[in-house]
Scaffold this active site. Structure first.
Site, PDB file in Angstrom:
ATOM      1  N   ASP A  16      68.777  92.110 -18.469  1.00 49.47           N
ATOM      2  CA  ASP A  16      67.815  93.171 -18.713  1.00 49.47           C
ATOM      3  C   ASP A  16      66.425  92.658 -18.318  1.00 49.47           C
ATOM      4  O   ASP A  16      66.220  91.447 -18.163  1.00 49.47           O
ATOM      5  CB  ASP A  16      67.871  93.561 -20.191  1.00 49.47           C
ATOM      6  CG  ASP A  16      67.006  94.758 -20.509  1.00 49.47           C
ATOM      7  OD1 ASP A  16      66.902  95.661 -19.657  1.00 49.47           O
ATOM      8  OD2 ASP A  16      66.425  94.795 -21.607  1.00 49.47           O
ATOM      9  N   ASP A  18      62.834  94.313 -19.480  1.00 46.44           N
ATOM     10  CA  ASP A  18      61.868  94.376 -20.578  1.00 46.44           C
ATOM     11  C   ASP A  18      62.450  93.758 -21.846  1.00 46.44           C
ATOM     12  O   ASP A  18      63.556  94.099 -22.264  1.00 46.44           O
ATOM     13  CB  ASP A  18      61.468  95.829 -20.844  1.00 46.44           C
ATOM     14  CG  ASP A  18      60.665  96.421 -19.687  1.00 46.44           C
ATOM     15  OD1 ASP A  18      59.573  95.911 -19.417  1.00 46.44           O
ATOM     16  OD2 ASP A  18      61.157  97.366 -19.044  1.00 46.44           O
TER      17      ASP A  18
END
Length: 276
Positions: A16, A18
């Site tokens: 991922d 953020d």
């Protein structure tokens, strides 16, 4: 460092963005070193995001400004996954799209005609300028039989001023008006993981998903058959893990703790894996 990840070879990494690599516009500690180690040891990887606003080129520039060097082709968004999924379902068809450049460009690249009448799909993504007119148009098209697709179920997104309504919130409004629920392509749908793995020719058994959320990153990795790493630099605190009936393979303070593990994995292991 010894973790449960070392029980089997790790050849491919999905991560991922953020909360794992960056927070707001700043790189998290060890993020640049982690990406550099993957590149040094020639490990295939993809950076995944449910954000459908930006194109991979936009995101590459954002990451570069924070000191993280990632090529465009190593970024996989929910917009790209949605466009790829729809192209496999109904190639060359038409769609009414609510979204920004990340989604509209992805749909164009997959050969879709974007229109506002007589469309097969209504595709909802994230935008900072949701309008009453566009939502009304979507509702009327769905009532006429258009299939309802959304890039991701996130109900809110971050901003410097605080949370903003996101795709899931607007989708709920459209569902309330039509009685039709969208098909969400992005995390936690494992479809996003499978399209990412297919993009780089990887296998779930030898891949790891890194994320900061139990309900999207860890869940989608688990359901796609991958091992998972939860880092505590984003949305999930250690105490929150107990709320869920599933567990990540490993929990680490941050992405920097994975750098030594990348260094321990040698190219020789990857060659043996390919020969099997």
């Amino acid at each position: 460092m010894t973790t449960a990840l070392e029980d089997h070879p790790v050849h491919t990494w999905l991560t991922d963005m953020d909360g794992v690599l960056v927070h707001e516009q700043s790189a998290l500690p060890g993020a640049a070193d982690f990406i550099a180690a993957l590149q040094q040891f020639d490990r295939p990887f993809l950076v995944l995001t449910n954000n459908s606003i930006f194109t991979p080129r936009d995101l590459r520039a954002r990451l570069s400004r924070s000191g993280i060097d990632i090529p465009e082709q190593a970024i996989w968004t929910s917009a790209l996954a949605t466009a790829r999924f729809l192209a496999e379902q109904a190639p060359g068809s038409s769609a009414y799209v609510i979204g920004e450049a990340g989604l509209t460009s992805a749909m164009h690249e997959e050969g879709f005609i974007l229109a506002d009448t007589d469309v097969e799909f209504v595709v909802l993504g994230e935008t900072r300028t949701y309008s009453f007119e566009s939502i009304t148009r979507a509702i009327r098209l769905i009532d006429k039989g258009a299939k309802f697709i959304a890039t991701n179920p996130d109900v809110s997104g971050p901003s410097a001023e605080g949370p903003l309504p996101a795709t899931g919130s607007v989708a709920a409004m459209i569902t309330a008006a039509t009685g039709t629920h969208p098909y969400y392509v992005g995390k936690p749908n494992p479809l996003m993981m499978r399209t990412a793995l297919n993009r780089i020719g990887a296998h779930s058994e030898t891949s790891v998903m890194i994320g900061d959320r139990m309900d999207t990153d860890v869940k989608s990795g688990l359901e796609a058959g991958m091992r998972s790493v939860l880092v505590l630099t984003g949305s999930t605190a250690q105490r929150d893990i107990e709320k869920y009936p599933f567990r990540p393979t490993t929990v680490l303070p941050g992405i920097s703790d994975l750098v030594p593990l990348i260094e321990q994995l040698t190219p020789h292991e990857a060659v043996e894996l390919d020969e099997d």
